[in-house]
Design a protein around this motif. Structure first.
Motif, PDB file in Angstrom:
ATOM      1  N   ILE A 138       0.828  -1.153   0.131  1.00 34.21           N
ATOM      2  CA  ILE A 138       0.066   0.029   0.024  1.00 34.21           C
ATOM      3  C   ILE A 138       0.883   1.217  -0.013  1.00 34.21           C
ATOM      4  N   LYS A 139       0.518   2.106  -1.071  1.00 31.30           N
ATOM      5  CA  LYS A 139       1.543   3.252  -0.937  1.00 31.30           C
ATOM      6  C   LYS A 139       1.052   4.124  -1.923  1.00 31.30           C
ATOM      7  N   LYS A 140       1.055   5.519  -1.558  1.00 26.28           N
ATOM      8  CA  LYS A 140       0.492   6.543  -2.451  1.00 26.28           C
ATOM      9  C   LYS A 140       0.836   6.722  -3.872  1.00 26.28           C
ATOM     10  N   ASN A 141      -0.231   6.628  -4.579  1.00 24.29           N
ATOM     11  CA  ASN A 141      -0.348   6.691  -6.261  1.00 24.29           C
ATOM     12  C   ASN A 141       0.262   5.295  -6.642  1.00 24.29           C
ATOM     13  N   GLY A 142       0.077   4.235  -5.824  1.00 23.03           N
ATOM     14  CA  GLY A 142       0.414   3.016  -6.245  1.00 23.03           C
ATOM     15  C   GLY A 142      -0.863   2.201  -6.651  1.00 23.03           C
ATOM     16  N   TRP A 164      -2.257  -0.035  -5.123  1.00 21.17           N
ATOM     17  CA  TRP A 164      -3.347  -0.124  -3.837  1.00 21.17           C
ATOM     18  C   TRP A 164      -2.964   1.310  -2.958  1.00 21.17           C
ATOM     19  N   ASP A 165      -3.679   2.176  -3.752  1.00 20.07           N
ATOM     20  CA  ASP A 165      -3.511   3.537  -2.744  1.00 20.07           C
ATOM     21  C   ASP A 165      -4.259   3.716  -1.537  1.00 20.07           C
ATOM     22  N   PRO A 166      -3.400   4.420  -0.487  1.00 24.87           N
ATOM     23  CA  PRO A 166      -4.168   4.341   1.131  1.00 24.87           C
ATOM     24  C   PRO A 166      -5.268   5.309   0.990  1.00 24.87           C
ATOM     25  N   LYS A 167      -5.342   6.234  -0.074  1.00 24.59           N
ATOM     26  CA  LYS A 167      -6.561   7.208   0.045  1.00 24.59           C
ATOM     27  C   LYS A 167      -7.918   6.026  -0.131  1.00 24.59           C
ATOM     28  N   ASN A 168      -7.911   4.990  -0.538  1.00 28.55           N
ATOM     29  CA  ASN A 168      -9.150   4.069  -0.823  1.00 28.55           C
ATOM     30  C   ASN A 168      -9.413   3.401   0.472  1.00 28.55           C
TER      31      ASN A 168
END
Length: 250
Positions: free
Chosen positions: A174-178, A180-184
């Motif tokens: 889980i990583k930003k802009n990856g 699997w984005d944490p914003k989800n």
């Protein structure tokens, strides 16, 4: 041969039971993380049992190990019907079951074994036909959830830091802009004392990979429990861990 001997031989052959022979039947079994990739060696593997669904007889058992699969094929590109998703390096367990008649079997998975607090169980039933192997992608069972590893750090003056290290069940990051984005995802710490909820603290993604955290200050000494969780309400994935800590303000 006289008539009496012939009649006796005919009667004996008629009464003899039909002899059936078990055939080794192979079945490829795989575990896939919900909304992610295959589960294998990198997260400790997945335990497999194959049982007769009607009698509970154990027919085979083993471990799913191997790689998580091709990211482009599984995640980035659209999957077309009938497309082969795996290769020789993709995690799986090749089960061999000796059966002499069609069997309804129950396949049960338990894993990932490197993260006991995040163990999930999933199972399906399917028919096996003697000598009819099911190979290639085989039988793929999806496992929901997140791997979640939570802890706290107690500082001076009743200050407590909460940390949650999360990933998909395959170990996918889980990583930003990856991918699997944490914003989800939503992550929180439920604070308990004497089995009663006293607070719920949002955890922010602080990264760089998989880490959610927060800080609070407690005004009373005592033993506390922190229940840290991450949830994806769209896919149904949930991961959770629990930890204890003590505050001493004396």
């Amino acid at each position: 041969m006289n008539l009496r001997k012939y009649a006796l031989l005919l009667l004996t052959s008629t009464l003899m039971p039909m002899v059936s022979y078990a055939e080794p039947t192979q079945l490829m079994i795989r575990a896939m993380a919900n909304d992610a990739k295959y589960i294998g060696t990198s997260v400790g593997g997945v335990r497999v049992t194959v049982k007769d669904a009607e009698t509970d007889e154990l027919l085979d058992e083993g471990w799913i190990n191997g790689g998580t699969g091709d990211t482009d094929r599984l995640i980035k590109n659209p999957i077309h019907r009938g497309e082969v998703l795996t290769d020789k390096n993709t995690a799986g367990y090749l089960s061999t079951v000796d059966i002499d008649a069609p069997r309804l079997v129950k396949i049960t998975l338990l894993g990932p074994y490197a993260y006991r607090q995040s163990l999930q169980e999933a199972s399906i039933t399917t028919w096996l036909i003697p000598g009819k192997d099911l190979l290639g992608d085989g039988i793929t069972i999806k496992m929901p959830g997140f791997i979640a590893d939570g802890w706290t750090q107690v500082l001076q003056g009743g200050v407590v830091e909460f940390y949650l290290d999360a990933s998909l069940m395959c170990g996918c990051p889980i990583k930003k802009n990856g991918l699997w984005d944490p914003k989800n995802y939503e992550a929180k710490a439920i604070l308990m004392q004497d089995e009663k909820k006293i607070d719920e603290i949002p955890l922010s993604f602080t990264g760089p990979i998989g880490i959610f955290s927060a800080k609070t200050q407690l005004k009373e000494s005592g033993h506390y429990k922190a229940i840290l969780y991450v949830i994806d309400s769209k896919t149904g994935n949930v991961g959770l861990d629990r930890t204890m800590f003590e505050i001493n303000l004396d």
